[in-house]
Design an enzyme around this catalytic site. Structure first.
Site, PDB file in Angstrom:
ATOM      1  N   LYS A  19     -14.770  -3.771  54.105  1.00 54.13           N
ATOM      2  CA  LYS A  19     -15.415  -2.533  54.240  1.00 54.13           C
ATOM      3  C   LYS A  19     -14.768  -1.689  55.705  1.00 54.13           C
ATOM      4  O   LYS A  19     -14.662  -0.520  55.742  1.00 54.13           O
ATOM      5  CB  LYS A  19     -16.963  -2.626  54.915  1.00 54.13           C
ATOM      6  CG  LYS A  19     -17.668  -1.594  55.315  1.00 54.13           C
ATOM      7  CD  LYS A  19     -18.114  -0.790  54.346  1.00 54.13           C
ATOM      8  CE  LYS A  19     -18.878   0.230  54.592  1.00 54.13           C
ATOM      9  NZ  LYS A  19     -18.882   1.209  53.421  1.00 54.13           N
ATOM     10  N   GLU A  43     -12.500  10.702  43.878  1.00 53.76           N
ATOM     11  CA  GLU A  43     -13.505   9.811  44.434  1.00 53.76           C
ATOM     12  C   GLU A  43     -14.292   8.931  43.285  1.00 53.76           C
ATOM     13  O   GLU A  43     -14.715   7.793  43.426  1.00 53.76           O
ATOM     14  CB  GLU A  43     -14.375  10.731  45.272  1.00 53.76           C
ATOM     15  CG  GLU A  43     -15.729  10.113  45.844  1.00 53.76           C
ATOM     16  CD  GLU A  43     -15.404   8.977  46.768  1.00 53.76           C
ATOM     17  OE1 GLU A  43     -14.133   8.595  47.049  1.00 53.76           O
ATOM     18  OE2 GLU A  43     -16.247   8.096  47.223  1.00 53.76           O
ATOM     19  N   HIS A  92       1.060  17.113  31.145  1.00 52.26           N
ATOM     20  CA  HIS A  92       2.193  16.742  31.976  1.00 52.26           C
ATOM     21  C   HIS A  92       2.444  15.254  32.082  1.00 52.26           C
ATOM     22  O   HIS A  92       3.069  14.882  32.808  1.00 52.26           O
ATOM     23  CB  HIS A  92       2.398  17.427  33.177  1.00 52.26           C
ATOM     24  CG  HIS A  92       2.587  18.812  33.219  1.00 52.26           C
ATOM     25  ND1 HIS A  92       3.414  19.510  32.490  1.00 52.26           N
ATOM     26  CD2 HIS A  92       1.416  19.663  33.527  1.00 52.26           C
ATOM     27  CE1 HIS A  92       3.344  20.878  32.648  1.00 52.26           C
ATOM     28  NE2 HIS A  92       1.856  21.106  33.166  1.00 52.26           N
ATOM     29  N   CYS A 101     -12.451  -9.050  59.235  1.00 48.91           N
ATOM     30  CA  CYS A 101     -12.776  -9.904  59.926  1.00 48.91           C
ATOM     31  C   CYS A 101     -14.221  -9.759  60.874  1.00 48.91           C
ATOM     32  O   CYS A 101     -14.105  -8.667  61.457  1.00 48.91           O
ATOM     33  CB  CYS A 101     -11.796 -10.639  61.050  1.00 48.91           C
ATOM     34  SG  CYS A 101     -10.447 -11.058  59.991  1.00 48.91           S
ATOM     35  N   GLU A 103     -13.112   0.327  42.447  1.00 47.54           N
ATOM     36  CA  GLU A 103     -13.419  -0.408  43.459  1.00 47.54           C
ATOM     37  C   GLU A 103     -14.448  -1.556  42.989  1.00 47.54           C
ATOM     38  O   GLU A 103     -14.261  -2.754  43.476  1.00 47.54           O
ATOM     39  CB  GLU A 103     -14.113   0.257  44.630  1.00 47.54           C
ATOM     40  CG  GLU A 103     -12.943   0.760  45.544  1.00 47.54           C
ATOM     41  CD  GLU A 103     -13.573   1.896  46.682  1.00 47.54           C
ATOM     42  OE1 GLU A 103     -13.448   1.410  47.882  1.00 47.54           O
ATOM     43  OE2 GLU A 103     -15.002   2.498  46.453  1.00 47.54           O
ATOM     44  N   ASN A 135      -9.795 -11.350  65.452  1.00 40.92           N
ATOM     45  CA  ASN A 135      -9.681 -10.124  64.348  1.00 40.92           C
ATOM     46  C   ASN A 135      -8.642  -9.314  64.892  1.00 40.92           C
ATOM     47  O   ASN A 135      -8.484  -8.954  66.054  1.00 40.92           O
ATOM     48  CB  ASN A 135     -11.115  -9.442  64.468  1.00 40.92           C
ATOM     49  CG  ASN A 135     -11.244  -8.236  63.494  1.00 40.92           C
ATOM     50  OD1 ASN A 135     -10.479  -8.100  62.935  1.00 40.92           O
ATOM     51  ND2 ASN A 135     -12.265  -7.567  63.765  1.00 40.92           N
ATOM     52  N   GLY A 136      -7.747  -9.238  64.021  1.00 41.49           N
ATOM     53  CA  GLY A 136      -6.589  -8.136  64.405  1.00 41.49           C
ATOM     54  C   GLY A 136      -5.165  -8.880  63.736  1.00 41.49           C
ATOM     55  O   GLY A 136      -5.347  -9.822  63.164  1.00 41.49           O
ATOM     56  N   TRP A 157     -10.764 -12.326  56.862  1.00 38.35           N
ATOM     57  CA  TRP A 157     -10.338 -11.545  55.850  1.00 38.35           C
ATOM     58  C   TRP A 157      -8.763 -11.996  55.818  1.00 38.35           C
ATOM     59  O   TRP A 157      -8.092 -11.328  56.871  1.00 38.35           O
ATOM     60  CB  TRP A 157     -10.511 -10.317  55.935  1.00 38.35           C
ATOM     61  CG  TRP A 157     -10.484  -9.170  54.745  1.00 38.35           C
ATOM     62  CD1 TRP A 157     -11.346  -9.150  53.498  1.00 38.35           C
ATOM     63  CD2 TRP A 157      -9.234  -8.655  54.411  1.00 38.35           C
ATOM     64  NE1 TRP A 157     -10.575  -8.330  52.783  1.00 38.35           N
ATOM     65  CE2 TRP A 157      -9.421  -7.820  53.237  1.00 38.35           C
ATOM     66  CE3 TRP A 157      -8.020  -8.367  55.051  1.00 38.35           C
ATOM     67  CZ2 TRP A 157      -8.711  -7.180  52.465  1.00 38.35           C
ATOM     68  CZ3 TRP A 157      -7.053  -7.412  54.627  1.00 38.35           C
ATOM     69  CH2 TRP A 157      -7.311  -6.717  53.214  1.00 38.35           C
ATOM     70  N   LYS A 190     -14.418   4.971  43.266  1.00 46.03           N
ATOM     71  CA  LYS A 190     -15.537   4.247  43.029  1.00 46.03           C
ATOM     72  C   LYS A 190     -15.585   3.207  41.740  1.00 46.03           C
ATOM     73  O   LYS A 190     -15.838   2.023  42.164  1.00 46.03           O
ATOM     74  CB  LYS A 190     -16.953   4.928  42.643  1.00 46.03           C
ATOM     75  CG  LYS A 190     -17.144   5.847  44.015  1.00 46.03           C
ATOM     76  CD  LYS A 190     -17.746   5.196  45.217  1.00 46.03           C
ATOM     77  CE  LYS A 190     -16.999   4.507  46.110  1.00 46.03           C
ATOM     78  NZ  LYS A 190     -16.191   5.450  47.200  1.00 46.03           N
ATOM     79  N   ARG A 205     -18.752  -6.531  56.115  1.00 53.51           N
ATOM     80  CA  ARG A 205     -17.312  -6.223  56.258  1.00 53.51           C
ATOM     81  C   ARG A 205     -16.266  -6.639  55.396  1.00 53.51           C
ATOM     82  O   ARG A 205     -14.932  -5.959  55.196  1.00 53.51           O
ATOM     83  CB  ARG A 205     -16.979  -6.466  57.815  1.00 53.51           C
ATOM     84  CG  ARG A 205     -17.914  -6.082  58.668  1.00 53.51           C
ATOM     85  CD  ARG A 205     -17.657  -6.811  60.056  1.00 53.51           C
ATOM     86  NE  ARG A 205     -16.480  -6.282  60.630  1.00 53.51           N
ATOM     87  CZ  ARG A 205     -16.379  -5.336  61.613  1.00 53.51           C
ATOM     88  NH1 ARG A 205     -17.232  -4.908  61.814  1.00 53.51           N
ATOM     89  NH2 ARG A 205     -15.030  -5.143  62.140  1.00 53.51           N
TER      90      ARG A 205
HETATM   91  C1  G6P Z   1     -11.910   0.640  53.437  1.00 51.64           C
HETATM   92  C2  G6P Z   1     -13.042   0.796  52.663  1.00 51.64           C
HETATM   93  C3  G6P Z   1     -13.359   2.219  52.065  1.00 51.64           C
HETATM   94  C4  G6P Z   1     -13.112   3.288  52.985  1.00 51.64           C
HETATM   95  C5  G6P Z   1     -11.657   3.084  53.706  1.00 51.64           C
HETATM   96  C6  G6P Z   1     -11.512   3.986  54.904  1.00 51.64           C
HETATM   97  O1  G6P Z   1     -10.901   0.616  52.256  1.00 51.64           O
HETATM   98  O2  G6P Z   1     -13.390  -0.123  51.671  1.00 51.64           O
HETATM   99  O3  G6P Z   1     -14.722   2.234  51.246  1.00 51.64           O
HETATM  100  O4  G6P Z   1     -13.130   4.627  52.348  1.00 51.64           O
HETATM  101  O5  G6P Z   1     -11.517   1.745  54.198  1.00 51.64           O
HETATM  102  O6  G6P Z   1     -12.612   3.744  55.935  1.00 51.64           O
HETATM  103  P1  G6P Z   1     -13.306   4.421  56.978  1.00 51.64           P
HETATM  104  O7  G6P Z   1     -14.185   3.638  57.867  1.00 51.64           O
HETATM  105  O8  G6P Z   1     -12.073   4.928  57.897  1.00 51.64           O
HETATM  106  O9  G6P Z   1     -13.797   5.754  56.590  1.00 51.64           O
END
Ligand code: G6P
Length: 608
Positions: free
Chosen positions: A603, A481, A504, A2, A488, A97-98, A72, A485, A27
């Site tokens: 985000k 990672e 395994h 949010c 996502e 927000n929260g 969100w 990616k 965000r």
């Molecule tokens: C969300 C984002 C990710 C990020 C994660 C942790 O899931 O989409 O890209 O890695 O939060 O966020 P931070 O701001 O704590 O690195």
């Protein structure tokens, strides 16, 4: 997650609110709305589309005071009736927000008092609560303060009243909110990028602060209601840093910004002849002398950078290190050791789980806390005793790229500083590492030249539904990672395994439809990895190998080899990240997904 924008001005605030929301789009959100006060009435527009739809819907609305929001969904589906602002009796409007944890209990009580709820959100209770105090004669400030005293949970809020045309009340606890100070106009926002068009003067609110904002003045009160002064700072954020420029997507822009982001992050170190603990804060020397182990807490991509760092910290600095998902650690009964350094890693510095894990660590007796973070003044930075700022610049794409590689740079520095303090680093080794770090931005630049070849390679993935990523040792987290990616942003189901685990379980999945992506640096585990790749080929799996020069892995039928530069030693994980970011990006382009705003993701995850 949010986003909030609010404004009180002598001009029409609707364009300011809409532009602010647009800047907060990164965000992540699924609906948006705004309210303005006009002729003692609240005028509201809401939409389940993008901010562009809200712009159309608010074409006939104007006013000099307003609040706006991107939502969100947490409580209640994404829909217009659940979109903020929420109102009470056409008199009070609130954006939030929260999460309000005791909202059900409050809702029952307010319903008994005659309040009618029109949404499924937790936020609506705030609007009715404020109204219940305001209608009895409290000022808007006092009504908000009284309401906040009844809330359990996390919030950043903005509140306006229909009969109060030049006053905006806001507060934050657990979620980010700042004030923007202008000339005869003032603003609030979740982050500064929303306000760059109107002011650069920013006041960061502290936990529990409540602010009363007018045209020419604002007052801040702390959690106990005492007036306090919070400094006005000049934001260093520039418009350019949050604009797309020549790029099609923020993600691609941010991938290509990595050489500069790394150079900025390493600047202080690269300009000096030796490493000093002071880069982690004035008290770092004293704290580092006391610690005997490290616990890294983070989420998502930031957690993956912690997994790389564990290898560095144990091998180079000889210090035991554990890495935990923040949301698990915060609820686990763990054995605490006061001599453990708690390291939180976060791009945003506002991730609710990481923040809660940090506070949990402090509560169970950890005094030494270090934040590695990309946002100065974020909650995680402010609540840690030591800090290292990655200087990646604003990261807008939801899938984290430059924040990850700069986190790795910061964690490598931490490793070297601790190694030095613990007598594990000779002067010659220190100079060699500094030399390698100075070379890192240009090494990354060289890897970025693989872009056209990776774009072509990505065509092989357009029809795939699954992918397997393999790595070993220091590069297993890079495989993780890479898989993160890809899933996502392209929605291809991707898993990562340490290559030695293949037999395994995951080998059962390998067939011609399962592409296997391998990270193959020229390190001590190379021969083992080659055997693992044979196991894949023998089962008809198609291999995509990112191999350092001199690994002697050649392209052949079913084996696509992407040639990387010379092996970069301990810094190799940073270089091997780049092609996997580009691969995910170009596969997503093939699939036509929304690269910068993937479905269901946010985000900055400011709720649990
Ligand atoms: C969300 C984002 C990710 C990020 C994660 C942790 O899931 O989409 O890209 O890695 O939060 O966020 P931070 O701001 O704590 O690195």
């Amino acid at each position: 997650m949010c986003g909030i924008v609010g404004a009180v001005a002598q001009r029409n605030v609707v364009p300011i609110l809409l532009q602010g929301l647009q800047r907060l789009e990164y965000r992540g959100y699924d609906s948006a709305g705004l309210v303005v006060v006009h002729d003692k009435q609240l005028q509201r527009a809401r939409s389940t589309g993008r901010v562009a739809d809200l712009t159309l819907k608010s074409a006939d609305i104007s006013g000099h005071l307003g609040i706006a929001h991107t939502r969100w969904a947490t409580h209640g589906v994404p829909s217009e009736r659940n979109a903020h602002p929420h109102m009470s009796n056409a008199s009070i409007a609130v954006v939030h927000n929260g999460i309000i944890e005791n909202y059900e209990e409050l809702r029952t009580r307010l319903t008994a008092q005659g309040y009618v709820f029109t949404s499924d959100t937790d936020t609506e209770v705030i609007a009715h609560l404020v109204h219940s105090h305001y209608k009895n004669g409290a000022t808007l400030l006092a009504a908000t303060q009284a309401s906040l005293a009844e809330l359990v949970g996390a919030y950043a809020i903005g509140v306006v009243a229909a009969d109060n045309p030049a006053q905006l009340i806001c507060s934050r606890k657990g979620s980010p909110l700042l004030l923007g100070v202008g000339k005869h106009e003032n603003f609030i926002a979740s982050d500064m990028s929303a306000l760059l068009a109107v002011t650069k003067n920013v006041v960061y609110l502290e936990e529990g602060d409540v602010a009363e904002i007018g045209l020419d003045a604002y007052k801040v009160f702390d959690a106990r209601g005492k007036p306090v002064t919070r400094p006005v700072q000049i934001s260093e954020l520039t418009n350019d840093s949050v604009e797309l420029g020549e790029y099609k997507h923020y993600m691609l822009k941010e991938i290509f910004e990595q050489p500069q982001a790394l150079a900025n992050t390493l600047e202080a170190v690269c300009n000096s002849q030796s490493l000093i603990p002071g880069i982690f804060g004035a008290e770092a020397s004293a704290a580092f002398a006391k610690i005997d182990s490290i616990l890294i807490l983070a989420c998502g991509t930031s957690h993956n950078s912690g997994l790389v760092a564990r290898n560095w910290l144990e091998e180079i600095a000889g210090i035991p290190c554990n890495v935990e998902i923040a949301s698990e650690y915060r609820y686990r009964t763990s054995v605490s050791n006061p001599n453990t350094l708690i390291v939180t890693i976060s791009q945003s510095g506002e991730t609710a789980d990481t923040l809660a894990a940090l506070n949990h660590a402090k509560a169970v007796g950890h005094a030494h806390t270090l934040a590695i973070c990309n946002v100065p003044e974020s909650a995680i930075i402010r609540q840690s005793s030591l800090r290292f700022l990655t200087r990646a610049g604003p990261e807008i794409g939801v899938a984290s790229t430059k924040a990850f590689t700069t986190q790795l740079a910061g964690l490598f520095l931490l490793t070297l500083v601790l190694a030095k303090l613990r007598g594990k680093l000779s002067q010659q080794q220190e100079q060699q590492h500094l030399h390698d770090l100075r070379h890192l931005p240009s090494a990354v630049q060289a890897v970025l030249k693989l872009e056209p070849a990776i774009k072509k390679l990505a065509e092989n993935f357009a029809n795939k539904h699954h992918a397997l990523f393999l790595g070993r040792g220091l590069h297993y987290p890079i495989a993780l990672e890479g898989a993160l990616k890809l899933k996502e942003i392209s929605y291809i189901h991707a898993e990562a395994y340490p290559a030695g685990e293949l037999k395994h379980g995951p080998l059962a999945l390998v067939d011609k439809d399962m592409p296997v992506i391998a990270v193959a640096p020229n390190d001590t585990l190379l021969e083992k990895l080659k055997s693992n790749l044979q196991e894949v080929r023998a089962r008809g799996g198609e291999l995509f190998v990112f191999a350092d020069a001199n690994t002697k892995i050649q392209s052949s039928e079913g084996v696509h080899v992407m040639q990387m530069p010379e092996h970069a030693g301990f810094l190799s994980p940073i270089l091997h990240t780049i092609p996997l970011q580009l691969l995910a990006y170009y596969v997503a382009l093939q699939k036509g997904t929304d690269v910068d705003k993937p479905r269901n993701l946010a985000k900055s995850v400011t709720v649990e």
